[in-house]
Write a protein that holds these residues in place. Structure first.
Motif, PDB file in Angstrom:
ATOM      1  N   GLN A  12       8.891  -5.166  -3.658  1.00 53.18           N
ATOM      2  CA  GLN A  12       9.442  -5.373  -4.970  1.00 53.18           C
ATOM      3  C   GLN A  12       8.354  -4.497  -5.602  1.00 53.18           C
ATOM      4  OE1 GLN A  12       8.332  -9.562  -5.338  1.00 53.18           O
ATOM      5  NE2 GLN A  12      11.077 -10.328  -5.100  1.00 53.18           N
ATOM      6  N   ARG A  13       7.575  -4.187  -5.457  1.00 55.54           N
ATOM      7  CA  ARG A  13       6.150  -3.548  -6.730  1.00 55.54           C
ATOM      8  C   ARG A  13       7.187  -1.927  -6.322  1.00 55.54           C
ATOM      9  NH1 ARG A  13       1.814  -5.084  -8.607  1.00 55.54           N
ATOM     10  NH2 ARG A  13       1.922  -3.346  -9.183  1.00 55.54           N
ATOM     11  N   ILE A  14       7.902  -1.357  -5.202  1.00 59.05           N
ATOM     12  CA  ILE A  14       8.224  -0.097  -4.831  1.00 59.05           C
ATOM     13  C   ILE A  14       9.849  -0.317  -5.445  1.00 59.05           C
ATOM     14  CG2 ILE A  14       9.428   1.718  -2.944  1.00 59.05           C
ATOM     15  CD1 ILE A  14       7.431  -0.186  -1.521  1.00 59.05           C
ATOM     16  N   ALA A  15      10.688  -1.094  -5.755  1.00 58.64           N
ATOM     17  CA  ALA A  15      11.685  -0.909  -6.365  1.00 58.64           C
ATOM     18  C   ALA A  15      11.841  -1.214  -7.724  1.00 58.64           C
ATOM     19  CB  ALA A  15      12.451  -2.538  -5.186  1.00 58.64           C
ATOM     20  N   SER A  16      10.916  -2.356  -8.025  1.00 61.77           N
ATOM     21  CA  SER A  16      10.459  -1.414 -10.049  1.00 61.77           C
ATOM     22  C   SER A  16       9.669  -0.718 -10.582  1.00 61.77           C
ATOM     23  CB  SER A  16       8.945  -3.290 -10.323  1.00 61.77           C
ATOM     24  OG  SER A  16       8.461  -3.079  -9.995  1.00 61.77           O
ATOM     25  N   GLY A  17       9.162  -0.005  -9.121  1.00 59.00           N
ATOM     26  CA  GLY A  17       9.112   1.108 -10.200  1.00 59.00           C
ATOM     27  C   GLY A  17       7.306   1.297 -10.092  1.00 59.00           C
ATOM     28  N   ALA A  18       6.789   0.235 -10.157  1.00 55.98           N
ATOM     29  CA  ALA A  18       5.505  -0.234 -10.609  1.00 55.98           C
ATOM     30  C   ALA A  18       4.305   0.833  -9.231  1.00 55.98           C
ATOM     31  CB  ALA A  18       4.707  -1.635  -9.518  1.00 55.98           C
ATOM     32  N   TYR A  19       5.338   1.098  -7.958  1.00 53.91           N
ATOM     33  CA  TYR A  19       4.983   2.376  -7.103  1.00 53.91           C
ATOM     34  C   TYR A  19       5.986   3.142  -6.614  1.00 53.91           C
ATOM     35  CZ  TYR A  19       1.736  -0.639  -6.096  1.00 53.91           C
ATOM     36  OH  TYR A  19       0.474  -2.079  -5.595  1.00 53.91           O
ATOM     37  N   ALA A  20       6.047   4.055  -7.817  1.00 55.30           N
ATOM     38  CA  ALA A  20       7.159   5.646  -7.786  1.00 55.30           C
ATOM     39  C   ALA A  20       7.158   6.169  -6.292  1.00 55.30           C
ATOM     40  CB  ALA A  20       7.063   6.258  -9.167  1.00 55.30           C
ATOM     41  N   PRO A  21       8.563   6.673  -6.848  1.00 50.81           N
ATOM     42  CA  PRO A  21       8.452   7.906  -5.227  1.00 50.81           C
ATOM     43  C   PRO A  21       7.153   9.287  -6.024  1.00 50.81           C
ATOM     44  CG  PRO A  21      10.496   7.939  -6.562  1.00 50.81           C
ATOM     45  CD  PRO A  21       9.947   6.574  -7.607  1.00 50.81           C
ATOM     46  N   GLY A  22       6.603   9.198  -4.799  1.00 46.38           N
ATOM     47  CA  GLY A  22       6.004  10.625  -3.666  1.00 46.38           C
ATOM     48  C   GLY A  22       4.144   9.833  -4.193  1.00 46.38           C
ATOM     49  N   THR A  23       4.017   8.203  -4.437  1.00 46.49           N
ATOM     50  CA  THR A  23       3.212   7.534  -4.705  1.00 46.49           C
ATOM     51  C   THR A  23       2.005   8.048  -3.253  1.00 46.49           C
ATOM     52  OG1 THR A  23       3.496   6.489  -6.586  1.00 46.49           O
ATOM     53  CG2 THR A  23       1.635   5.338  -5.283  1.00 46.49           C
ATOM     54  N   ARG A  24       1.195   7.784  -3.516  1.00 47.97           N
ATOM     55  CA  ARG A  24       0.136   7.458  -2.542  1.00 47.97           C
ATOM     56  C   ARG A  24       0.180   6.339  -2.479  1.00 47.97           C
ATOM     57  NH1 ARG A  24      -0.628  13.619  -2.176  1.00 47.97           N
ATOM     58  NH2 ARG A  24      -0.355  14.165  -0.312  1.00 47.97           N
ATOM     59  N   LEU A  25      -0.196   5.120  -0.896  1.00 50.06           N
ATOM     60  CA  LEU A  25      -0.447   3.604  -1.194  1.00 50.06           C
ATOM     61  C   LEU A  25      -2.006   4.014  -0.217  1.00 50.06           C
ATOM     62  CD1 LEU A  25       2.676   1.929  -0.597  1.00 50.06           C
ATOM     63  CD2 LEU A  25       1.518   2.924  -2.281  1.00 50.06           C
ATOM     64  N   SER A  26      -2.171   3.396  -0.543  1.00 47.45           N
ATOM     65  CA  SER A  26      -3.934   2.768   0.435  1.00 47.45           C
ATOM     66  C   SER A  26      -3.837   1.715   0.515  1.00 47.45           C
ATOM     67  CB  SER A  26      -5.507   3.348  -0.031  1.00 47.45           C
ATOM     68  OG  SER A  26      -5.204   2.624  -1.312  1.00 47.45           O
ATOM     69  N   ALA A  27      -4.481   0.372   1.337  1.00 47.33           N
ATOM     70  CA  ALA A  27      -4.160  -0.566   1.750  1.00 47.33           C
ATOM     71  C   ALA A  27      -5.067  -1.214   1.062  1.00 47.33           C
ATOM     72  CB  ALA A  27      -4.490  -1.180   3.166  1.00 47.33           C
ATOM     73  N   HIS A  28      -6.208  -0.848   0.569  1.00 47.51           N
ATOM     74  CA  HIS A  28      -7.281  -1.051  -0.575  1.00 47.51           C
ATOM     75  C   HIS A  28      -6.632  -1.350  -1.517  1.00 47.51           C
ATOM     76  CE1 HIS A  28     -10.917  -1.329   2.471  1.00 47.51           C
ATOM     77  NE2 HIS A  28     -10.009  -0.154   2.972  1.00 47.51           N
ATOM     78  N   LYS A  29      -6.077   0.119  -2.142  1.00 45.88           N
ATOM     79  CA  LYS A  29      -5.201  -0.284  -3.782  1.00 45.88           C
ATOM     80  C   LYS A  29      -4.279  -1.688  -3.101  1.00 45.88           C
ATOM     81  CE  LYS A  29      -3.073   2.245  -7.123  1.00 45.88           C
ATOM     82  NZ  LYS A  29      -2.228   1.128  -7.752  1.00 45.88           N
ATOM     83  N   VAL A  30      -3.420  -1.646  -2.639  1.00 45.18           N
ATOM     84  CA  VAL A  30      -2.462  -2.473  -2.917  1.00 45.18           C
ATOM     85  C   VAL A  30      -2.873  -3.978  -3.153  1.00 45.18           C
ATOM     86  CG1 VAL A  30      -0.722  -3.508  -1.551  1.00 45.18           C
ATOM     87  CG2 VAL A  30      -0.857  -0.546  -1.626  1.00 45.18           C
ATOM     88  N   ALA A  31      -3.730  -3.947  -2.015  1.00 44.53           N
ATOM     89  CA  ALA A  31      -5.145  -5.499  -1.753  1.00 44.53           C
ATOM     90  C   ALA A  31      -5.546  -5.980  -2.729  1.00 44.53           C
ATOM     91  CB  ALA A  31      -5.979  -5.662  -0.458  1.00 44.53           C
ATOM     92  N   ALA A  32      -5.845  -4.477  -3.521  1.00 44.24           N
ATOM     93  CA  ALA A  32      -6.295  -5.319  -4.578  1.00 44.24           C
ATOM     94  C   ALA A  32      -5.060  -5.873  -5.941  1.00 44.24           C
ATOM     95  CB  ALA A  32      -6.977  -3.667  -5.731  1.00 44.24           C
ATOM     96  N   ASP A  33      -4.002  -4.726  -6.302  1.00 48.79           N
ATOM     97  CA  ASP A  33      -2.993  -4.639  -7.164  1.00 48.79           C
ATOM     98  C   ASP A  33      -2.734  -6.334  -7.206  1.00 48.79           C
ATOM     99  OD1 ASP A  33      -3.606  -2.439  -7.773  1.00 48.79           O
ATOM    100  OD2 ASP A  33      -1.872  -1.910  -6.855  1.00 48.79           O
ATOM    101  N   LEU A  34      -2.459  -6.432  -5.390  1.00 43.44           N
ATOM    102  CA  LEU A  34      -1.557  -8.220  -5.410  1.00 43.44           C
ATOM    103  C   LEU A  34      -2.553  -9.032  -4.993  1.00 43.44           C
ATOM    104  CD1 LEU A  34       1.312  -6.301  -2.672  1.00 43.44           C
ATOM    105  CD2 LEU A  34       1.120  -7.147  -5.255  1.00 43.44           C
ATOM    106  N   GLN A  35      -3.715  -9.095  -5.243  1.00 43.36           N
ATOM    107  CA  GLN A  35      -5.081 -10.210  -4.706  1.00 43.36           C
ATOM    108  C   GLN A  35      -3.921 -11.080  -3.396  1.00 43.36           C
ATOM    109  OE1 GLN A  35      -4.945 -12.083  -8.946  1.00 43.36           O
ATOM    110  NE2 GLN A  35      -6.867 -10.206  -9.682  1.00 43.36           N
TER     111      GLN A  35
END
Length: 268
Positions: A12-35
């Motif tokens: 959902q965050r990818i589809a909404s643009g919160a994680y835009a094309p080209g964005t690098r993801l880390s599990a730690h960041k995603v876990a913090a973003d989504l709690q």
């Protein structure tokens, strides 16, 4: 929470643009973003990589598929923006490639491709054994005098000592070099600080030039800093991190000029 639900929330965050094309993801960041628990996020990201919702690069890092990874294109766009703003005026010679790579916080290979594209589209002119030159336009009558860019107001409680400016700016450059994105709020604070620091230094730099050449060079540096600050927010976190590093580099360059001149020619 089921792993499938964690994956759905990431999607959902990818589809909404919160994680835009080209964005690098880390599990730690995603876990913090989504709690959410880190282990659950790691498993969900593995599933999303399996169905190609996200990409796994050879280094093991994950990113959202998309075109923003075309760095030569991004570099070419930025050079055009700087040229249009007067940092590289029509008819002027570009800095040598090592200096340009340093200012744009990039390596020589993508920069060389970007410059080749700018020659092909007519932005730059190339000649044997000469540095690249910004093409003169038909209406260009050469540079004309213009006032110093006016700085914005700076908050009184911001620590703008040379040491603090140097530390924050170097951390911003290192953040891009390591590709470890801060949280959105941390990045916003960094950008706000660098913009305030640049404006603070711009006020002091206006009093330092002693010749017309120095005047023009310092003014172009201030414009470079302001253009970068105005365009620092980009569609993806990677591009924003890169532009933040470019902003930090221009702030460091301004700081060096101010400290050197105010110390009577001693470089800090």
């Amino acid at each position: 929470m089921p792993i499938a639900e964690v994956g759905r929330r990431i999607t959902q965050r990818i589809a909404s643009g919160a994680y835009a094309p080209g964005t690098r993801l880390s599990a730690h960041k995603v876990a913090a973003d989504l709690q959410l628990p880190l282990d659950s996020v790691k498993l969900a990201l593995r599933d999303l990589a399996g169905n190609r919702t996200i990409e796994v690069q050879p280094t093991g890092r994950m990113r959202i598929p998309g075109p923003s990874n075309d760095w030569p294109h991004q570099l070419a766009l930025f050079v055009k923006e700087l040229a249009a703003a007067g940092v590289y005026p029509p008819g002027s010679v570009l800095p040598d490639r090592a200096e340009l790579a340093r200012a744009l916080v990039t390596s020589k290979v993508p920069l060389a491709e970007a410059l080749e594209r700018l020659v092909e589209d007519g932005t730059l002119e190339a000649a044997p054994r000469r540095r690249l030159r910004v093409r003169r336009t038909a209406t260009s009558a050469g540079p004309s005098p213009c006032p110093w860019p006016e700085p914005a107001a700076t908050a009184a409680d911001v620590d703008l000592t040379p040491a603090s400016i140097q530390q924050v700016a170097r951390e911003a450059v290192a953040g891009w070099s390591t590709r470890l994105p801060p949280t959105p709020s941390q990045l916003d604070r960094c950008i706000a600080y660098l913009t305030a620091a640049g404006d603070h230094l711009a006020k002091r730099a206006r009093t330092t030039p002693n010749t017309e050449v120095e005047y023009a060079d310092v003014k172009r540096l201030i414009i470079r800093m302001r253009v970068t600050a105005a365009t620092v927010k980009q569609p993806s976190i990677d591009l924003t991190l890169w532009r933040t590093a470019c902003l930090a580099t221009s702030v460091l360059d301004l700081r060096s000029i101010v400290v050197q001149n105010e110390a009577g020619g001693i470089t800090a």
